[in-house]
Write a protein that holds these residues in place. Sequence first.
Motif, PDB file in Angstrom:
ATOM      1  N   ILE A 241       0.862  -1.210  -0.503  1.00 21.67           N
ATOM      2  CA  ILE A 241      -0.090   0.004   0.013  1.00 21.67           C
ATOM      3  C   ILE A 241       0.953   0.997   0.135  1.00 21.67           C
ATOM      4  N   SER A 242       0.538   1.756  -1.172  1.00 21.56           N
ATOM      5  CA  SER A 242       1.738   3.304  -1.496  1.00 21.56           C
ATOM      6  C   SER A 242       1.165   4.792  -1.524  1.00 21.56           C
ATOM      7  N   GLY A 243       1.582   5.302  -2.150  1.00 17.18           N
ATOM      8  CA  GLY A 243       1.585   6.251  -2.439  1.00 17.18           C
ATOM      9  C   GLY A 243      -0.332   7.562  -2.382  1.00 17.18           C
ATOM     10  N   LEU A 244      -0.470   7.341  -1.204  1.00 18.07           N
ATOM     11  CA  LEU A 244      -1.194   7.570  -0.424  1.00 18.07           C
ATOM     12  C   LEU A 244      -1.969   9.479  -0.892  1.00 18.07           C
ATOM     13  N   THR A 245      -2.661   9.641  -1.546  1.00 19.70           N
ATOM     14  CA  THR A 245      -2.561  11.075  -2.133  1.00 19.70           C
ATOM     15  C   THR A 245      -4.254  11.944  -1.420  1.00 19.70           C
ATOM     16  N   PHE A 246      -4.195  13.132  -0.899  1.00 19.05           N
ATOM     17  CA  PHE A 246      -5.160  13.177   0.138  1.00 19.05           C
ATOM     18  C   PHE A 246      -6.103  14.457  -1.407  1.00 19.05           C
ATOM     19  N   SER A 247      -7.453  14.768  -0.090  1.00 17.74           N
ATOM     20  CA  SER A 247      -8.555  15.311  -0.351  1.00 17.74           C
ATOM     21  C   SER A 247      -8.342  16.571  -0.781  1.00 17.74           C
ATOM     22  N   GLU A 248      -7.850  17.610  -0.997  1.00 20.43           N
ATOM     23  CA  GLU A 248      -7.694  19.178  -0.926  1.00 20.43           C
ATOM     24  C   GLU A 248      -8.443  19.725  -0.297  1.00 20.43           C
ATOM     25  N   ASN A 249      -9.766  19.356   0.231  1.00 18.89           N
ATOM     26  CA  ASN A 249     -10.606  20.033   0.910  1.00 18.89           C
ATOM     27  C   ASN A 249     -10.195  19.774   2.524  1.00 18.89           C
ATOM     28  N   GLY A 252      -8.391  15.103   5.113  1.00 17.69           N
ATOM     29  CA  GLY A 252      -7.899  13.473   4.981  1.00 17.69           C
ATOM     30  C   GLY A 252      -8.620  12.285   4.632  1.00 17.69           C
ATOM     31  N   VAL A 253      -9.013  12.217   4.071  1.00 16.82           N
ATOM     32  CA  VAL A 253      -8.761  11.443   3.062  1.00 16.82           C
ATOM     33  C   VAL A 253      -8.787  10.840   1.973  1.00 16.82           C
ATOM     34  N   VAL A 254      -8.240  10.002   1.890  1.00 19.32           N
ATOM     35  CA  VAL A 254      -7.419   9.392   0.945  1.00 19.32           C
ATOM     36  C   VAL A 254      -8.309   9.362   0.376  1.00 19.32           C
ATOM     37  N   VAL A 255      -7.861   9.732  -1.484  1.00 23.09           N
ATOM     38  CA  VAL A 255      -8.791  10.253  -2.555  1.00 23.09           C
ATOM     39  C   VAL A 255      -8.209   9.412  -3.714  1.00 23.09           C
ATOM     40  N   CYS A 256      -6.656   8.438  -3.965  1.00 19.62           N
ATOM     41  CA  CYS A 256      -6.055   7.864  -4.277  1.00 19.62           C
ATOM     42  C   CYS A 256      -5.146   6.748  -3.351  1.00 19.62           C
ATOM     43  N   ALA A 279     -10.351   8.460   5.591  1.00 18.78           N
ATOM     44  CA  ALA A 279      -9.503   9.798   6.311  1.00 18.78           C
ATOM     45  C   ALA A 279      -8.887   8.231   7.294  1.00 18.78           C
ATOM     46  N   PHE A 280      -7.801   8.294   6.362  1.00 18.27           N
ATOM     47  CA  PHE A 280      -6.584   7.304   7.620  1.00 18.27           C
ATOM     48  C   PHE A 280      -5.213   7.491   7.040  1.00 18.27           C
ATOM     49  N   THR A 281      -4.244   6.757   7.830  1.00 19.63           N
ATOM     50  CA  THR A 281      -2.917   7.167   7.385  1.00 19.63           C
ATOM     51  C   THR A 281      -2.257   5.261   7.107  1.00 19.63           C
ATOM     52  N   VAL A 282      -1.260   4.858   6.383  1.00 22.84           N
ATOM     53  CA  VAL A 282      -1.408   3.517   7.341  1.00 22.84           C
ATOM     54  C   VAL A 282       0.339   3.376   7.294  1.00 22.84           C
ATOM     55  N   ALA A 283       0.431   2.246   8.424  1.00 24.09           N
ATOM     56  CA  ALA A 283       1.878   1.895   8.575  1.00 24.09           C
ATOM     57  C   ALA A 283       2.085   1.050   8.814  1.00 24.09           C
ATOM     58  N   PHE A 284       3.191  -0.129   8.510  1.00 28.02           N
ATOM     59  CA  PHE A 284       3.437  -1.342   8.411  1.00 28.02           C
ATOM     60  C   PHE A 284       4.729  -1.274   9.473  1.00 28.02           C
TER      61      PHE A 284
END
Length: 333
Positions: A241-249, A252-256, A279-284
């Motif tokens: 899981i990589s390349g999280l792109t977040f909402s411009e609003n 914190g919502v992941v749009v891609c 709306a998340f972040t991820v760590a492994f």
Amino acid sequence: MKTYLLLCLVLAVAMFTSPVTSLDLDGFSIEAARQALLEETVQTAGQAAADAENTVAVLQTAGGNVVEMNTAEYLVGCVAAEMSAQSEPEALKAQAVAAYTNVLRLQAGEDDLALLGADISDDPARHQGYLDETARREKWGDNFGVYEEKLRAAVEAVFGQALTYDGAYITAAYCALCPGRTESAAYIWGADVPYLQSVTSPGDRLSPDFTSSTVLSADAVREKLSAQSGVTLSDDPAAWISGLTFSENGTGVVVCVTVGGKTMTGQQLRTLLGLRSPAFTVAFADGQFTFSCTGSGHGVGMSQYGADYMARQGADYREILAHYYPGTTLSGA
């Protein structure tokens, strides 16, 4: 002809069963009586039509049965399933209007064969939840009487009111808790909706459930993702899981996000992995994925926690609905 004969028969019976001197025939005419009977028939037909309009057919997901019920009764059970009965009355009213709007929109739309002739299902993941009286008693226990009266009062106060945009019933989306702002439908479902735009909802940040964590093992993630077309998982889970792109609003919502080489939305990954929010972040680390989420639900439309906060600050249901569904019209008020 049948009406005329019926009226003659009624008059004849009355003359034989009552003294003639007691009959007041001043102003009596067959035409007047016929017109009165016709008006009564029209009123009866109109009431029958109104009663029909005030029913909703609900598909019970568990058993696959379709049950037709009074719409007001349905709304009591729907609000009970979808929102805490401890919420402020004005927030409950806003929820009832949103739920009723969704019923009318679905009833006005094209038939869905999967509904087996019903207007709506009781599956909250698809439409709206619903609890019958038995389920409400079980859920509320000793508070049943108080909460039942509270919800019925809220539904009764706004029954018949619905939200429209450009003359059509809206998709009155709602969520439990948003990340301090609601998200636009375009970032969640890929389609821009004028009345489902990002708006402030500062009260949500005060919720004790504002943030949450979901921990999944690498094996659990592999099991959930491997069946997805286009997803190829390497031997290194940290690269899945990589390349999280977040909402411009600023939600914190992941749009891609890239998952095993496949690009998808944060909402899609949320659904696949059972996360509380897109709306998340991820760590492994140590063979586990940790997803840190804000909010609960898709984040579009009315935030139920935010609506309750607004009500506690003095806003009425009209103000709540106008805030979360900008540009809409409240009809039937």
